[in-house]
Design a protein around this motif. Structure first.
Motif, PDB file in Angstrom:
ATOM      1  N   SER A  33      40.433  29.263  36.970  1.00  0.00           N
ATOM      2  CA  SER A  33      39.788  29.687  38.217  1.00  0.00           C
ATOM      3  C   SER A  33      39.884  31.200  38.398  1.00  0.00           C
ATOM      4  CB  SER A  33      40.421  28.991  39.420  1.00  0.00           C
ATOM      5  OG  SER A  33      40.145  27.621  39.383  1.00  0.00           O
ATOM      6  N   GLU A  34      41.037  31.759  38.068  1.00  0.00           N
ATOM      7  CA  GLU A  34      41.201  33.213  38.167  1.00  0.00           C
ATOM      8  C   GLU A  34      40.243  33.938  37.234  1.00  0.00           C
ATOM      9  OE1 GLU A  34      45.903  33.312  39.472  1.00  0.00           O
ATOM     10  OE2 GLU A  34      45.391  33.438  37.346  1.00  0.00           O
ATOM     11  N   ASN A  36      37.308  32.793  36.198  1.00  0.00           N
ATOM     12  CA  ASN A  36      35.953  32.623  36.722  1.00  0.00           C
ATOM     13  C   ASN A  36      35.692  33.407  38.005  1.00  0.00           C
ATOM     14  OD1 ASN A  36      34.246  31.118  34.967  1.00  0.00           O
ATOM     15  ND2 ASN A  36      35.579  29.361  35.306  1.00  0.00           N
ATOM     16  N   SER A  37      36.737  33.749  38.736  1.00  0.00           N
ATOM     17  CA  SER A  37      36.559  34.554  39.947  1.00  0.00           C
ATOM     18  C   SER A  37      36.458  36.034  39.627  1.00  0.00           C
ATOM     19  CB  SER A  37      37.728  34.325  40.913  1.00  0.00           C
ATOM     20  OG  SER A  37      38.897  34.956  40.428  1.00  0.00           O
TER      21      SER A  37
END
Length: 98
Positions: A33-34, A36-37
């Motif tokens: 997630s990190e 992709n952010s």
């Protein structure tokens, strides 16, 4: 809930079809997630979105870091064999290297 001890080594497939290999101590989902952010600058930030294609858990962070360094040095063909779980091909490809 506490995190599982140890660390993961993981491989991401980036939007340009390249692979990124890294390690994560604080959870695999969180790390993906990190990426992709865009929280991490550098390689993956310019190749979003990324998708998790392989991961393995290690009880010792030192083992995870050693495997991460090893896999980072592999050819694309060996990385793809790892993703498929084709360990015979990994051995064959390792023998071809000069």
């Amino acid at each position: 809930m506490s995190e599982e001890p140890g660390a993961y080594v993981y491989m991401l497939n980036c939007s340009d079809d390249s692979y990124y290999v890294g390690s994560a101590r604080l959870g695999l989902d969180r790390r993906v997630s990190e990426h992709n952010s865009g929280a991490y600058g550098g390689y993956t930030a310019k190749r979003l979105p990324v998708h998790l294609v392989w991961a393995e858990h290690f009880l010792n962070i030192t083992d995870a870091i050693a495997v991460e360094r090893q896999v980072k040095g592999w050819s694309r063909a060996k990385k793809e064999a790892l993703i498929r779980g084709d360990f015979g091909s990994i051995q064959t490809l390792a023998k071809r290297r000069t």
